[in-house]
Design a protein around this motif. Structure first.
Motif, PDB file in Angstrom:
ATOM      1  N   ARG A 332      10.298   7.723   1.800  1.00 53.63           N
ATOM      2  CA  ARG A 332      11.106   6.957   2.742  1.00 53.63           C
ATOM      3  C   ARG A 332      10.246   6.022   3.595  1.00 53.63           C
ATOM      4  O   ARG A 332      10.620   4.875   3.859  1.00 53.63           O
ATOM      5  N   ARG A 333       9.079   6.511   4.017  1.00 48.40           N
ATOM      6  CA  ARG A 333       8.192   5.685   4.830  1.00 48.40           C
ATOM      7  C   ARG A 333       7.731   4.447   4.076  1.00 48.40           C
ATOM      8  O   ARG A 333       7.596   3.360   4.650  1.00 48.40           O
ATOM      9  N   LEU A 334       7.522   4.587   2.783  1.00 48.30           N
ATOM     10  CA  LEU A 334       7.041   3.480   1.954  1.00 48.30           C
ATOM     11  C   LEU A 334       8.187   2.656   1.366  1.00 48.30           C
ATOM     12  O   LEU A 334       7.936   1.681   0.656  1.00 48.30           O
ATOM     13  N   ASP A 335       9.413   3.055   1.657  1.00 54.95           N
ATOM     14  CA  ASP A 335      10.591   2.362   1.137  1.00 54.95           C
ATOM     15  C   ASP A 335      10.600   2.352  -0.391  1.00 54.95           C
ATOM     16  O   ASP A 335      10.885   1.335  -1.030  1.00 54.95           O
ATOM     17  N   LEU A 336      10.310   3.489  -0.967  1.00 56.57           N
ATOM     18  CA  LEU A 336      10.397   3.678  -2.411  1.00 56.57           C
ATOM     19  C   LEU A 336      11.721   4.362  -2.732  1.00 56.57           C
ATOM     20  O   LEU A 336      12.086   5.351  -2.088  1.00 56.57           O
ATOM     21  N   SER A 337      12.434   3.874  -3.714  1.00 60.60           N
ATOM     22  CA  SER A 337      13.720   4.448  -4.084  1.00 60.60           C
ATOM     23  C   SER A 337      13.536   5.759  -4.845  1.00 60.60           C
ATOM     24  O   SER A 337      12.473   6.033  -5.405  1.00 60.60           O
ATOM     25  N   LYS A 338      14.589   6.564  -4.864  1.00 62.74           N
ATOM     26  CA  LYS A 338      14.579   7.765  -5.697  1.00 62.74           C
ATOM     27  C   LYS A 338      14.731   7.391  -7.165  1.00 62.74           C
ATOM     28  O   LYS A 338      14.100   7.980  -8.040  1.00 62.74           O
ATOM     29  N   ASP A 339      15.588   6.429  -7.424  1.00 59.31           N
ATOM     30  CA  ASP A 339      15.888   6.024  -8.794  1.00 59.31           C
ATOM     31  C   ASP A 339      15.873   4.506  -8.898  1.00 59.31           C
ATOM     32  O   ASP A 339      16.133   3.792  -7.913  1.00 59.31           O
TER      33      ASP A 339
END
Length: 361
Positions: A332-339
């Motif tokens: 979440r901190r890096l703004d990476l999606s789950k999918d």
């Protein structure tokens, strides 16, 4: 002889390989045991890779596992020259009469007719379209792909049929196919998962001896992303007590390289992999062997492995919960999606063959 009498392979002979032993496959009626008869006078030669050819009648494999996101896959190769000591696919080599140890990475099976067979299967009237996963068992971009180009042929077929495909790899050979992948990605038909196990190049060389370095894999993420191909970084496997402390650093480096999504998988030790991995720990990182296996058993209910659906990928217990929380916070901190974005299936079309009557509309 290249063994010391207990199927442990001498270090000189297995340079550049992951497994330290080559026990006979579990389905074989007799056991092979190396014996030094005293005639060996010189240092054994390095063990070479052998490739056999297989022409399967079907290349699409179906599954109904509830904890993976696909129901079909393709394996252009059986066995994998990358030699990752932790590879959960090693036990499958026993079905071929080979060892899950050194045989898995030195006795490979190539399927050069896979593109032609795939075309036939996709052309069947009752074929139902859904994304095909490639690289979920053995790596389609392992070194021998440079010679056989099977994966390239498979992608050419999928491109003609406008068929969705997901790919998981550690191999930089995928950059050769950026032209095809970029075209598929533009149509919403593909995305790629790149596995990064550790940022420590020395540890990577020991644990996954013929895989491109971590730095090179990050460069691969950068090049794929720059071409418009969605990329997911896979921190896989996470080895507790050995690589788990690198979780946040791997995610951060992958984000900087252009990854848009992230996932992780806990180390899995099914069947013969457990003994192979423990032998490797004892030889390569003896000071951490007890700690690693202690953590693994803590997360697997006291066993080396637990195949229960829902937990086999992430484990159970306090350490498992902590790992999951760390991953979620970093993601979440890096703004990476789950999918990554769901792939399209509505573009699929069987291309006309020579002699077919074309539609007027």
């Amino acid at each position: 002889m290249v063994s010391d009498g207990d199927n442990k392979i001498r270090a000189e002979a297995r340079r550049g390989r992951g497994a330290v032993s080559n026990d006979t496959g579990r389905f074989e009626p007799y056991q092979r045991v190396g014996v030094d008869d005293g005639w060996q006078q010189e240092v054994p030669r390095t063990i070479q890779t052998h490739v056999a050819i297989e022409n399967p009648r079907s290349v699409i494999t179906r599954n109904t596992s509830p904890d993976i996101s696909f129901d079909r896959s393709i394996n252009p190769y059986r066995g994998c020259e990358h030699g990752c000591i932790y590879c959960f696919a090693r036990p499958t080599h026993a079905y071929l009469g080979y060892s899950a140890g050194l045989d898995f990475e030195t006795h490979l099976i190539a399927r050069p007719n896979a593109p032609r067979q795939l075309e036939q299967e996709l052309s069947r009237r009752r074929y139902d379209v859904a994304p095909i996963a490639i690289g979920t068992n053995t790596d389609p971009y392992q070194p021998i792909e440079a010679r056989y180009r099977i994966m390239r042929g498979v992608l050419e077929v999928l491109s003609r049929f406008r068929h969705p495909v997901t790919i998981v790899t550690k191999g930089t050979l995928i950059e050769r196919d950026i032209d095809l992948l970029a075209e598929l990605a533009q149509a919403g038909l593909t995305h790629v998962g790149v596995s990064v196990t550790t940022m420590d190049a020395a540890l990577s060389r020991k644990m996954e001896p013929r895989v491109p370095s971590p730095k090179r894999r990050l460069q691969m993420i950068e090049r794929l992303s720059a071409a418009g191909i969605p990329v997911r970084v896979m921190v896989a496997p996470v080895v507790p007590g050995l690589t788990d402390h690198e979780l946040e650093a791997i995610l951060s480096a992958a984000k900087d390289a252009g990854a848009g999504a992230a996932s992780y998988i806990l180390l899995r030790l099914p069947g013969e992999v457990s003994e192979l991995f423990q032998d490797w720990l004892t030889e390569q990182v003896p000071d951490r062997a007890a700690r690693v296996m202690g953590r693994m058993r803590e997360m697997r209910g006291g066993d080396d492995y637990d195949s229960e659906f829902g937990s086999r990928m992430v484990g159970k217990g306090t350490f498992s919960d902590l790992l999951r929380c760390r991953f979620d916070i970093a993601r979440r901190r890096l703004d990476l999606s789950k999918d990554l974005q769901k792939l399209r299936c509505d573009l699929f079309s069987v291309p006309p063959k020579a002699g077919d009557q074309l539609s007027l509309f």
